[in-house]
Scaffold this motif. Structure first.
Motif, PDB file in Angstrom:
ATOM      1  N   PHE A  38       0.759  -1.205  -0.004  1.00  0.00           N
ATOM      2  CA  PHE A  38       0.168  -0.055  -0.171  1.00  0.00           C
ATOM      3  C   PHE A  38       0.938   1.325   0.070  1.00  0.00           C
ATOM      4  CE2 PHE A  38      -2.604   3.084   2.367  1.00  0.00           C
ATOM      5  CZ  PHE A  38      -3.644   3.593   1.527  1.00  0.00           C
ATOM      6  N   ALA A  39       1.845   1.086   0.835  1.00  0.00           N
ATOM      7  CA  ALA A  39       2.975   2.244   0.815  1.00  0.00           C
ATOM      8  C   ALA A  39       3.309   2.455  -0.592  1.00  0.00           C
ATOM      9  CB  ALA A  39       3.880   2.376   1.983  1.00  0.00           C
ATOM     10  N   VAL A  40       3.837   1.790  -1.203  1.00  0.00           N
ATOM     11  CA  VAL A  40       4.450   1.842  -2.644  1.00  0.00           C
ATOM     12  C   VAL A  40       3.538   2.079  -3.585  1.00  0.00           C
ATOM     13  CG1 VAL A  40       5.489   0.209  -4.432  1.00  0.00           C
ATOM     14  CG2 VAL A  40       6.392  -0.068  -2.162  1.00  0.00           C
ATOM     15  N   ASN A  41       2.197   1.874  -3.377  1.00  0.00           N
ATOM     16  CA  ASN A  41       1.085   1.906  -4.156  1.00  0.00           C
ATOM     17  C   ASN A  41       0.831   3.536  -4.015  1.00  0.00           C
ATOM     18  OD1 ASN A  41       0.989  -0.673  -5.647  1.00  0.00           O
ATOM     19  ND2 ASN A  41      -0.694  -0.994  -4.469  1.00  0.00           N
ATOM     20  N   ILE A  68      -8.335   4.847  -2.480  1.00  0.00           N
ATOM     21  CA  ILE A  68      -9.065   3.577  -2.366  1.00  0.00           C
ATOM     22  C   ILE A  68      -8.352   2.448  -3.377  1.00  0.00           C
ATOM     23  CG2 ILE A  68     -11.247   2.629  -2.883  1.00  0.00           C
ATOM     24  CD1 ILE A  68     -12.317   5.242  -1.802  1.00  0.00           C
ATOM     25  N   LYS A  69      -8.220   2.776  -4.463  1.00  0.00           N
ATOM     26  CA  LYS A  69      -7.388   1.784  -5.646  1.00  0.00           C
ATOM     27  C   LYS A  69      -6.287   1.374  -5.103  1.00  0.00           C
ATOM     28  CE  LYS A  69      -8.847   4.486  -8.784  1.00  0.00           C
ATOM     29  NZ  LYS A  69      -8.984   5.214 -10.411  1.00  0.00           N
ATOM     30  N   ALA A  70      -5.540   2.242  -4.577  1.00  0.00           N
ATOM     31  CA  ALA A  70      -4.190   1.734  -4.092  1.00  0.00           C
ATOM     32  C   ALA A  70      -4.355   0.808  -2.848  1.00  0.00           C
ATOM     33  CB  ALA A  70      -3.155   2.883  -3.580  1.00  0.00           C
ATOM     34  N   ALA A  71      -5.260   1.027  -2.057  1.00  0.00           N
ATOM     35  CA  ALA A  71      -5.505   0.115  -0.871  1.00  0.00           C
ATOM     36  C   ALA A  71      -6.187  -1.319  -1.289  1.00  0.00           C
ATOM     37  CB  ALA A  71      -6.363   0.793   0.005  1.00  0.00           C
ATOM     38  N   LEU A  72      -7.000  -1.074  -2.432  1.00  0.00           N
ATOM     39  CA  LEU A  72      -7.513  -2.463  -2.866  1.00  0.00           C
ATOM     40  C   LEU A  72      -6.285  -3.567  -3.598  1.00  0.00           C
ATOM     41  CD1 LEU A  72     -10.952  -1.129  -4.618  1.00  0.00           C
ATOM     42  CD2 LEU A  72     -10.677  -2.601  -2.587  1.00  0.00           C
ATOM     43  N   ALA A  73      -5.781  -2.649  -4.531  1.00  0.00           N
ATOM     44  CA  ALA A  73      -4.574  -3.488  -5.193  1.00  0.00           C
ATOM     45  C   ALA A  73      -3.527  -4.161  -4.207  1.00  0.00           C
ATOM     46  CB  ALA A  73      -3.816  -2.472  -6.188  1.00  0.00           C
ATOM     47  N   ALA A  74      -3.261  -3.271  -3.032  1.00  0.00           N
ATOM     48  CA  ALA A  74      -2.410  -3.713  -2.211  1.00  0.00           C
ATOM     49  C   ALA A  74      -3.117  -4.916  -1.157  1.00  0.00           C
ATOM     50  CB  ALA A  74      -2.064  -2.384  -0.912  1.00  0.00           C
ATOM     51  N   ALA A  75      -4.301  -5.264  -1.425  1.00  0.00           N
ATOM     52  CA  ALA A  75      -5.009  -6.077  -0.476  1.00  0.00           C
ATOM     53  C   ALA A  75      -4.717  -7.418  -1.630  1.00  0.00           C
ATOM     54  CB  ALA A  75      -6.365  -5.907  -0.188  1.00  0.00           C
ATOM     55  N   VAL A  76      -4.954  -7.272  -2.637  1.00  0.00           N
ATOM     56  CA  VAL A  76      -5.308  -8.262  -3.720  1.00  0.00           C
ATOM     57  C   VAL A  76      -4.036  -9.250  -3.919  1.00  0.00           C
ATOM     58  CG1 VAL A  76      -5.758  -8.836  -6.364  1.00  0.00           C
ATOM     59  CG2 VAL A  76      -6.863  -7.229  -5.129  1.00  0.00           C
ATOM     60  N   VAL A  77      -2.770  -8.712  -4.164  1.00  0.00           N
ATOM     61  CA  VAL A  77      -1.749  -9.464  -4.496  1.00  0.00           C
ATOM     62  C   VAL A  77      -1.192 -10.134  -3.354  1.00  0.00           C
ATOM     63  CG1 VAL A  77       0.726  -9.343  -5.348  1.00  0.00           C
ATOM     64  CG2 VAL A  77      -1.150  -7.961  -6.463  1.00  0.00           C
TER      65      VAL A  77
END
Length: 193
Positions: free
Chosen positions: A131-134, A172-181
């Protein structure tokens, strides 16, 4: 000789023979470019401007693919748009690169490279680190987008048009992506047992 651990989620599931692996990279890049294009067509009503799912797709793909394959995917996406395929949110064609979204397109490439680089170093296995990277990638996209808008429309429009309307949805999208991988890694690890 010990096998080196996979650097990215995609590498953990890709074929092991070199011929099949390189063919799978081509298929993955094509699939990724199509996914980014489709995500750009998905519009979520939001205030003050609607949001697309492009950055979500880019962050997920970059974290899953790693830096090299992520950059190859974005290069293919940009090429498809440059030759006129309607892969960008509002169409395609070389002239599109002179429009108001040019800075964002450049930001997509840089952000994908950053997230892919982080994934190559194992940060994609931890949702908070990813999430921090995103978030850094989001800042890059918005900064390049705003810089281009300032160049084309004037500095007074850069923040109002180029950053402000997108902050909430992009976080929000950065957080969602951080959860998926990281969840993908957990699933992949279950199948290896």
């Amino acid at each position: 000789m010990a096998i080196a651990p996979a650097r990215s989620l995609y590498e953990s599931i890709a074929p092991t023979s070199s011929t099949a692996r390189y063919a799978s990279y081509g298929v993955a890049a094509l699939f990724g470019s199509i996914l980014i294009a489709l995500a750009g067509k998905v519009v979520v009503p939001f205030w003050p401007v609607p949001a697309t799912m492009q950055t979500l797709a880019i962050f997920v793909l970059a974290a899953a693919f790693g830096r090299k394959l992520a950059l190859a995917t974005l290069a293919l996406y940009m090429f498809e748009g440059a030759v006129g395929l309607p892969v960008f949110t509002n169409g395609g064609g070389f002239a599109y690169f002179a429009g108001p979204t040019t800075g964002y397109l450049a930001g997509f490439v840089v952000a994908a490279g950053l997230t892919g680089w982080a994934a190559d170093r194992g940060l994609d296995r931890n949702a908070l680190k990813l999430f921090a990277v995103n978030l850094m990638g989001t800042a890059i996209i918005l900064a390049l987008g705003a810089a281009w808008i300032a160049l084309v429309f004037g500095a007074d429009k850069a923040v109002a048009w180029g950053v402000g309307p997108f902050i909430a949805t992009d976080v929000i999208k950065a957080a969602l992506a951080a959860a998926v991988v990281p969840a993908g890694w957990q699933i992949a690890n279950l199948f290896r047992r």
